[in-house]
Design a protein around this motif. Structure first.
Motif, PDB file in Angstrom:
ATOM      1  N   MET A 189      48.677  51.363  34.791  1.00 28.44           N
ATOM      2  CA  MET A 189      47.850  52.431  35.343  1.00 28.44           C
ATOM      3  C   MET A 189      46.769  51.872  36.247  1.00 28.44           C
ATOM      4  N   SER A 190      46.268  50.649  35.941  1.00 24.69           N
ATOM      5  CA  SER A 190      45.227  50.043  36.753  1.00 24.69           C
ATOM      6  C   SER A 190      45.407  48.533  36.756  1.00 24.69           C
ATOM      7  N   HIS A 191      45.079  47.917  37.883  1.00 22.97           N
ATOM      8  CA  HIS A 191      45.118  46.460  37.981  1.00 22.97           C
ATOM      9  C   HIS A 191      43.779  45.847  37.612  1.00 22.97           C
ATOM     10  N   LEU A 192      42.883  46.645  37.057  1.00 19.96           N
ATOM     11  CA  LEU A 192      41.540  46.157  36.766  1.00 19.96           C
ATOM     12  C   LEU A 192      41.534  44.903  35.889  1.00 19.96           C
ATOM     13  N   PRO A 193      42.272  44.853  34.764  1.00 22.70           N
ATOM     14  CA  PRO A 193      42.206  43.630  33.952  1.00 22.70           C
ATOM     15  C   PRO A 193      42.515  42.378  34.773  1.00 22.70           C
ATOM     16  N   HIS A 194      43.546  42.432  35.615  1.00 27.34           N
ATOM     17  CA  HIS A 194      43.896  41.284  36.442  1.00 27.34           C
ATOM     18  C   HIS A 194      42.740  40.916  37.371  1.00 27.34           C
ATOM     19  N   HIS A 195      42.130  41.915  38.007  1.00 22.44           N
ATOM     20  CA  HIS A 195      41.021  41.659  38.923  1.00 22.44           C
ATOM     21  C   HIS A 195      39.826  41.042  38.193  1.00 22.44           C
ATOM     22  N   LEU A 196      39.699  41.319  36.909  1.00 27.52           N
ATOM     23  CA  LEU A 196      38.587  40.781  36.135  1.00 27.52           C
ATOM     24  C   LEU A 196      38.952  39.481  35.416  1.00 27.52           C
ATOM     25  N   GLY A 197      40.144  38.973  35.676  1.00 29.24           N
ATOM     26  CA  GLY A 197      40.549  37.700  35.097  1.00 29.24           C
ATOM     27  C   GLY A 197      41.120  37.797  33.705  1.00 29.24           C
ATOM     28  N   LEU A 198      41.505  38.987  33.262  1.00 29.30           N
ATOM     29  CA  LEU A 198      42.093  39.163  31.937  1.00 29.30           C
ATOM     30  C   LEU A 198      43.597  39.339  32.054  1.00 29.30           C
ATOM     31  N   PRO A 199      44.358  38.816  31.108  1.00 27.12           N
ATOM     32  CA  PRO A 199      45.803  39.090  31.108  1.00 27.12           C
ATOM     33  C   PRO A 199      46.050  40.526  30.679  1.00 27.12           C
TER      34      PRO A 199
ATOM     35  N   ILE B  24      44.972  52.466  31.011  1.00 17.36           N
ATOM     36  CA  ILE B  24      45.786  52.902  29.876  1.00 17.36           C
ATOM     37  C   ILE B  24      46.781  51.791  29.565  1.00 17.36           C
ATOM     38  N   THR B  25      46.710  51.260  28.367  1.00 19.17           N
ATOM     39  CA  THR B  25      47.640  50.233  27.921  1.00 19.17           C
ATOM     40  C   THR B  25      48.741  50.887  27.084  1.00 19.17           C
ATOM     41  N   PRO B  26      49.959  50.363  27.096  1.00 18.75           N
ATOM     42  CA  PRO B  26      51.013  50.972  26.271  1.00 18.75           C
ATOM     43  C   PRO B  26      50.679  50.930  24.785  1.00 18.75           C
ATOM     44  N   HIS B  27      50.017  49.874  24.351  1.00 24.04           N
ATOM     45  CA  HIS B  27      49.718  49.682  22.934  1.00 24.04           C
ATOM     46  C   HIS B  27      48.225  49.378  22.776  1.00 24.04           C
ATOM     47  N   GLY B  28      47.798  49.351  21.515  1.00 19.12           N
ATOM     48  CA  GLY B  28      46.393  49.053  21.228  1.00 19.12           C
ATOM     49  C   GLY B  28      45.798  49.907  20.135  1.00 19.12           C
ATOM     50  N   GLY B  29      46.459  51.029  19.792  1.00 19.66           N
ATOM     51  CA  GLY B  29      45.950  51.875  18.722  1.00 19.66           C
ATOM     52  C   GLY B  29      44.632  52.523  19.075  1.00 19.66           C
TER      53      GLY B  29
END
Length: 343
Positions: free
Chosen positions: A1-11, A305-310
């Protein structure tokens, strides 16, 4: 849904074995309680207009001058001493933020100091807390980070014009009616029973006492056994709503977000397998946004939005003391603070 984690250096988020699936992600911190260092937070009373007080817990940054102040709000049945707020506060303090873990009306250490209980639309209480935080750190940006219902409270506050420089909500209901239906599903019976016990204890300890109808709703033979019934008997009338339907309509931020009501830079994080708060309303909002806002750029919310995470789980390989969601929130706020001249 978003590339934000990648842009912030997170997998991208990946589930950590053995916490696979929405329920185990949600229950991980209950089944394996977190170990925190001694809590050295300074308890600070915040006066309210009706003479009552809220209690905030101030965590100072681990070293040097703070780059911002973050008001952290707990979820339904929780408190500023709960594992979610403490875990997030610890991660924020390690990265240079001062943190105020706020107990909403009637929660945690503030229970003896305030009559009544909180709700998802409590700007009359949050306004004094925001003003007090601004006075505490007048030269710092002020952010809000809410977990579950705490995020809903913050979104309503931002939509209501309260003065934040940025907002974060994690696993937060955008439509309270949809969330109530989810809790009433048979699969969630144990979750609802656990939450109802916490709400019942919190309300029975009200220093202002209870009306007989409230006491019957909590203890009587036909007592409230669902979140919706609790809100109908306790929350809605205490906050002046004519019915639980009126309360849910007024306190659900989805409609205002869809209408494009202005907000400060806002991050909305949710898991697709959240067993407590359905992801559908956030998917609806994301589909209606003309484009994804960048980290802190523009007025549109940033949706992840991540597929998993509860539900406020997000337990990933190599977490350490902070979960993946904590790391995402910290990285996003750090970037936001740099854009505003902090850090």
């Amino acid at each position: 849904m978003s590339h934000l984690p990648h842009h912030l250096g997170l997998p991208p988020f990946r589930q950590r074995s053995p916490w696979i699936g929405g329920d185990l992600q949600t229950l991980r911190d209950t089944l394996r309680p977190l170990r925190f260092p001694p809590d050295r937070a300074e308890a600070m009373p915040i006066p309210l207009a009706d003479g009552d007080q809220l209690v905030a817990l101030l965590d100072r940054p681990d070293g040097g001058a703070p780059i911002g102040l973050v008001l952290v709000l707990h979820g339904l049945g929780g408190s500023g001493d709960g594992p979610g707020p403490r875990r997030l506060a610890q991660a924020l303090a390690a990265e240079g933020f001062a943190v105020l873990r706020l107990n909403l009306r009637g929660a945690g250490r503030g229970r003896p100091l305030a009559r009544g209980t909180y709700c998802a639309l409590c700007n009359d209480d949050l306004g004094p807390a925001v003003a007090w935080a601004r006075q505490l750190a007048p030269d710092l940006p002020l952010y809000g980070a809410g977990i579950s219902l705490g995020g809903t409270v913050l979104l309503n506050a931002g939509l209501g014009g309260l003065d934040f420089d940025g907002l974060v909500s994690v696993s937060s209901p955008l439509d309270l009616g949809v969330c109530a239906v989810q809790f009433e599903r048979r699969r969630n019976r144990i979750y609802q029973r656990w939450l109802m016990q916490r709400l019942r204890e919190q309300t029975l300890a009200d220093p202002g006492g209870l009306h007989e109808a409230e006491r019957q709703a909590l203890l009587g033979p036909t007592r409230a056994r669902t979140i919706r019934a609790f809100d109908a008997a306790i929350t809605a009338p205490r906050w002046g709503f004519a019915s639980v339907a009126d309360y849910y309509a007024a306190a659900s931020p989805l409609a205002s977000l869809l209408d494009g009501r202005p907000l400060p830079p806002t991050l909305l994080l949710h898991a697709g397998d959240d067993p407590w708060v359905p992801v559908g309303p956030l998917r609806q909002l994301a589909a209606a946004l003309p484009s994804q806002a960048g980290a802190g750029a523009g007025a549109l919310p940033t949706v992840v939005i991540t597929p998993h995470g509860g539900h406020n789980g997000f337990h990933a390989p190599g977490d350490g003391s902070a979960c993946w969601a904590d790391r995402l929130v910290v990285a996003w706020l750090r970037r936001l603070s740099r854009g505003q001249g902090g850090g």
